[in-house]
Scaffold this motif. Structure first.
Motif, PDB file in Angstrom:
ATOM      1  N   GLU A 109       0.847  -1.190   0.000  1.00  0.00           N
ATOM      2  CA  GLU A 109       0.000   0.000   0.000  1.00  0.00           C
ATOM      3  C   GLU A 109       0.879   1.235   0.000  1.00  0.00           C
ATOM      4  N   LEU A 110       0.623   2.141  -0.948  1.00  0.00           N
ATOM      5  CA  LEU A 110       1.378   3.387  -1.063  1.00  0.00           C
ATOM      6  C   LEU A 110       0.408   4.541  -0.807  1.00  0.00           C
ATOM      7  N   SER A 111       0.573   5.212   0.330  1.00  0.00           N
ATOM      8  CA  SER A 111      -0.355   6.268   0.718  1.00  0.00           C
ATOM      9  C   SER A 111       0.008   7.589   0.040  1.00  0.00           C
ATOM     10  N   VAL A 119      -5.874   3.747  -6.854  1.00  0.00           N
ATOM     11  CA  VAL A 119      -5.586   2.779  -7.916  1.00  0.00           C
ATOM     12  C   VAL A 119      -5.390   1.403  -7.275  1.00  0.00           C
ATOM     13  N   LEU A 120      -6.076   0.425  -7.805  1.00  0.00           N
ATOM     14  CA  LEU A 120      -5.890  -0.965  -7.382  1.00  0.00           C
ATOM     15  C   LEU A 120      -5.182  -1.712  -8.503  1.00  0.00           C
ATOM     16  N   LEU A 121      -4.066  -2.364  -8.172  1.00  0.00           N
ATOM     17  CA  LEU A 121      -3.276  -3.114  -9.143  1.00  0.00           C
ATOM     18  C   LEU A 121      -3.535  -4.612  -8.968  1.00  0.00           C
ATOM     19  N   LEU A 122      -3.909  -5.279 -10.049  1.00  0.00           N
ATOM     20  CA  LEU A 122      -4.213  -6.707 -10.014  1.00  0.00           C
ATOM     21  C   LEU A 122      -3.285  -7.449 -10.968  1.00  0.00           C
ATOM     22  N   HIS A 123      -2.439  -8.310 -10.413  1.00  0.00           N
ATOM     23  CA  HIS A 123      -1.460  -9.031 -11.218  1.00  0.00           C
ATOM     24  C   HIS A 123      -2.092 -10.241 -11.910  1.00  0.00           C
ATOM     25  N   GLY A 124      -1.292 -10.968 -12.666  1.00  0.00           N
ATOM     26  CA  GLY A 124      -1.771 -12.113 -13.419  1.00  0.00           C
ATOM     27  C   GLY A 124      -1.613 -13.427 -12.676  1.00  0.00           C
ATOM     28  N   SER A 126      -0.163 -16.756 -11.465  1.00  0.00           N
ATOM     29  CA  SER A 126       1.182 -17.234 -11.140  1.00  0.00           C
ATOM     30  C   SER A 126       2.157 -16.085 -10.882  1.00  0.00           C
ATOM     31  N   ASP A 127       1.712 -14.829 -11.014  1.00  0.00           N
ATOM     32  CA  ASP A 127       2.558 -13.666 -10.752  1.00  0.00           C
ATOM     33  C   ASP A 127       2.461 -13.239  -9.293  1.00  0.00           C
ATOM     34  N   SER A 128       2.881 -12.024  -9.009  1.00  0.00           N
ATOM     35  CA  SER A 128       2.808 -11.432  -7.677  1.00  0.00           C
ATOM     36  C   SER A 128       2.711  -9.924  -7.832  1.00  0.00           C
ATOM     37  N   PRO A 129       2.480  -9.188  -6.751  1.00  0.00           N
ATOM     38  CA  PRO A 129       2.430  -7.719  -6.854  1.00  0.00           C
ATOM     39  C   PRO A 129       3.686  -7.100  -7.454  1.00  0.00           C
ATOM     40  N   TYR A 130       4.782  -7.842  -7.444  1.00  0.00           N
ATOM     41  CA  TYR A 130       6.043  -7.344  -8.013  1.00  0.00           C
ATOM     42  C   TYR A 130       5.862  -6.886  -9.462  1.00  0.00           C
ATOM     43  N   SER A 131       5.045  -7.600 -10.229  1.00  0.00           N
ATOM     44  CA  SER A 131       4.943  -7.328 -11.669  1.00  0.00           C
ATOM     45  C   SER A 131       4.398  -5.938 -11.973  1.00  0.00           C
ATOM     46  N   LEU A 132       3.658  -5.334 -11.037  1.00  0.00           N
ATOM     47  CA  LEU A 132       3.063  -4.019 -11.285  1.00  0.00           C
ATOM     48  C   LEU A 132       3.592  -2.954 -10.329  1.00  0.00           C
ATOM     49  N   ARG A 133       4.665  -3.279  -9.616  1.00  0.00           N
ATOM     50  CA  ARG A 133       5.171  -2.358  -8.596  1.00  0.00           C
ATOM     51  C   ARG A 133       5.636  -1.039  -9.211  1.00  0.00           C
ATOM     52  N   ALA A 134       6.274  -1.080 -10.398  1.00  0.00           N
ATOM     53  CA  ALA A 134       6.793   0.146 -11.015  1.00  0.00           C
ATOM     54  C   ALA A 134       5.647   1.072 -11.411  1.00  0.00           C
ATOM     55  N   LEU A 135       4.579   0.518 -11.927  1.00  0.00           N
ATOM     56  CA  LEU A 135       3.404   1.329 -12.258  1.00  0.00           C
ATOM     57  C   LEU A 135       2.826   1.949 -10.991  1.00  0.00           C
ATOM     58  N   GLY A 136       2.788   1.148  -9.923  1.00  0.00           N
ATOM     59  CA  GLY A 136       2.260   1.660  -8.662  1.00  0.00           C
ATOM     60  C   GLY A 136       3.086   2.816  -8.129  1.00  0.00           C
ATOM     61  N   ALA A 137       4.412   2.681  -8.200  1.00  0.00           N
ATOM     62  CA  ALA A 137       5.285   3.746  -7.708  1.00  0.00           C
ATOM     63  C   ALA A 137       5.117   5.017  -8.537  1.00  0.00           C
ATOM     64  N   LEU A 139       2.445   5.990 -10.230  1.00  0.00           N
ATOM     65  CA  LEU A 139       1.143   6.586  -9.937  1.00  0.00           C
ATOM     66  C   LEU A 139       1.141   7.256  -8.567  1.00  0.00           C
ATOM     67  N   ASN A 140       1.830   6.642  -7.622  1.00  0.00           N
ATOM     68  CA  ASN A 140       1.910   7.222  -6.284  1.00  0.00           C
ATOM     69  C   ASN A 140       2.634   8.564  -6.322  1.00  0.00           C
ATOM     70  N   GLN A 141       3.630   8.692  -7.190  1.00  0.00           N
ATOM     71  CA  GLN A 141       4.343   9.966  -7.342  1.00  0.00           C
ATOM     72  C   GLN A 141       3.423  11.050  -7.884  1.00  0.00           C
ATOM     73  N   HIS A 142       2.347  10.621  -8.559  1.00  0.00           N
ATOM     74  CA  HIS A 142       1.352  11.583  -9.054  1.00  0.00           C
ATOM     75  C   HIS A 142       0.180  11.700  -8.072  1.00  0.00           C
ATOM     76  N   ASN A 143       0.452  11.348  -6.819  1.00  0.00           N
ATOM     77  CA  ASN A 143      -0.469  11.573  -5.704  1.00  0.00           C
ATOM     78  C   ASN A 143      -1.687  10.646  -5.724  1.00  0.00           C
ATOM     79  N   TYR A 144      -1.522   9.426  -6.219  1.00  0.00           N
ATOM     80  CA  TYR A 144      -2.578   8.429  -6.124  1.00  0.00           C
ATOM     81  C   TYR A 144      -2.288   7.485  -4.964  1.00  0.00           C
ATOM     82  N   TRP A 145      -3.346   7.133  -4.243  1.00  0.00           N
ATOM     83  CA  TRP A 145      -3.239   6.128  -3.184  1.00  0.00           C
ATOM     84  C   TRP A 145      -3.311   4.760  -3.863  1.00  0.00           C
ATOM     85  N   VAL A 146      -2.283   3.955  -3.721  1.00  0.00           N
ATOM     86  CA  VAL A 146      -2.148   2.733  -4.514  1.00  0.00           C
ATOM     87  C   VAL A 146      -2.128   1.496  -3.621  1.00  0.00           C
TER      88      VAL A 146
END
Length: 360
Positions: A109-111, A119-124, A126-137, A139-146
């Motif tokens: 969770e990125l406040s 923004v809610l990130l949903l991986h594929g 056999s994957d993990s949250p790692y696969s979308l971590r860069a997108l989350g970071a 978006l968080n820099q643009h002030n989204y709660w992720v």
């Protein structure tokens, strides 16, 4: 006529015997199952636990117990040392995700102060949250709660895919969306879904349009969404059913390979394929039913990224099973094709250009 029917019967019987022999030898040959294929982690979230696990905070507390169970039941069975330097479940190895901080297999969770939205990130699968971590970071820099949600069955051991159901994942999505709503108030909450995360995002949106949940997403971003699979995917259920026969446990796995990736399973359970197929067919059926009376209105603006040469997800299903049913409400498709200046069409066995031509 009797002779012809008798011939068909003999050929049918021969086919059944041949199939049985193939499955028998497939189920008894190949790599041995390891503890990460066989250990059942009972602390995993399921839809049946929703009466006790009612919030996203509850979900993460249960997740702590789950990872403690992983450490107790799997790691002690795996040797350590230089020979196991690339084995994910060998404690302290180069592939051991527990030596890294944060462990991107877990939900994160990125406040944000005065968030612009959620923004809610949903991986594929056999994957993990790692696969979308860069997108989350980003978006968080643009002030989204992720929130990067670890879907049930994931991030621990491949055995988690043996029993998980897509309905478990759908309830987990509801918990995460409810949590985001409590953090951003009336600001829009978007869902970004990769592969299996795509139909999960669509399932939640359909639930909202049908009044089953109160929050309608502000928008969807779907990356290679698993909206349609090859019909052969339905055979996974048959193989999974046969895997309970003594000696055929390997049929519960479509692939059994070394686990060296810290954030993704390399082995793939047949049940995982079954659940994606069930989810995909459920979502496609619901969309088609809503679209029978005309274009679906009030559907959140949706941006889809798709490759015309996707080897897993049917390339045209995103159009024929989804986008064609939507009204003109700001939806977009970004389709990636091959570089036709670099590739000669005469060398292509299956030319993806046909789909691009039809769309144009």
């Amino acid at each position: 006529m009797i002779g012809r029917n008798s011939r068909y019967l003999r050929w049918g019987l021969f086919g059944c015997i041949a199939l049985a022999m193939v499955l028998y030898f497939a189920g008894r040959s190949g790599p041995s199952l390891q503890p990460w294929h066989t250990e059942e982690l009972t602390a995993e979230f399921t839809a049946e636990k929703a009466d006790v696990i009612r919030t996203f905070d509850d979900y993460r507390q249960l997740e702590d117990k789950l990872f403690a169970q992983l450490e107790e039941q799997v790691y002690p069975h795996i040797e350590t040392g230089p020979a196991y330097a690339l084995v994910r479940y060998s404690a302290g190895s180069a592939a051991d995700p527990q030596r890294r901080s944060p462990n991107w297999n877990r939900s994160f969770e990125l406040s944000a102060d005065s968030p612009a939205g959620g923004v809610l990130l949903l991986h594929g699968m056999s994957d993990s949250p790692y696969s979308l971590r860069a997108l989350g970071a980003a978006l968080n820099q643009h002030n989204y709660w992720v929130i990067g949600l670890r879907l049930p069955g994931h991030g621990t051991a491949p055995s988690g895919l043996l029993h998980v159901k897509w309905e478990d994942m759908a309830v987990a999505v509801q918990l995460a969306m409810k949590h985001l709503s409590s953090k951003v108030g009336q600001k829009p909450i978007h869902i970004m879904g990769y592969s299996t995360g795509g139909p999960l995002a669509l399932n939640f949106t359909l639930d909202a349009l049908e009044g089953k949940v109160s929050l309608l997403p502000g928008g969807l971003v779907l990356i290679s969404p698993a909206v349609g699979l090859h019909p052969a995917a339905r055979l996974a259920g048959f193989m999974d059913w046969l895997s309970v026969v003594p000696g055929l446990a390997r049929l519960a796995w479509l692939s059994i390979t070394p686990e060296f990736d810290p954030y993704k399973y390399n082995s793939f359970a047949t049940n995982a394929g079954t659940q994606v197929d069930r989810l995909t067919r459920s979502v496609s059926r619901r969309i088609a039913d809503r679209g029978q009376s005309g274009p679906i209105r009030s559907f959140p603006p949706t941006l889809v990224f798709k490759s015309a040469i996707d080897a897993t997800v049917a390339a045209d299903a995103v159009i024929t099973s989804f986008l064609k049913y939507l009204g003109p409400d700001g939806h977009e498709l970004v389709l990636f094709d091959i570089n036709r200046f670099a590739a000669k069409a005469t060398l292509l066995i299956d030319d993806p250009g046909l789909l691009s031509d039809r769309l144009m």
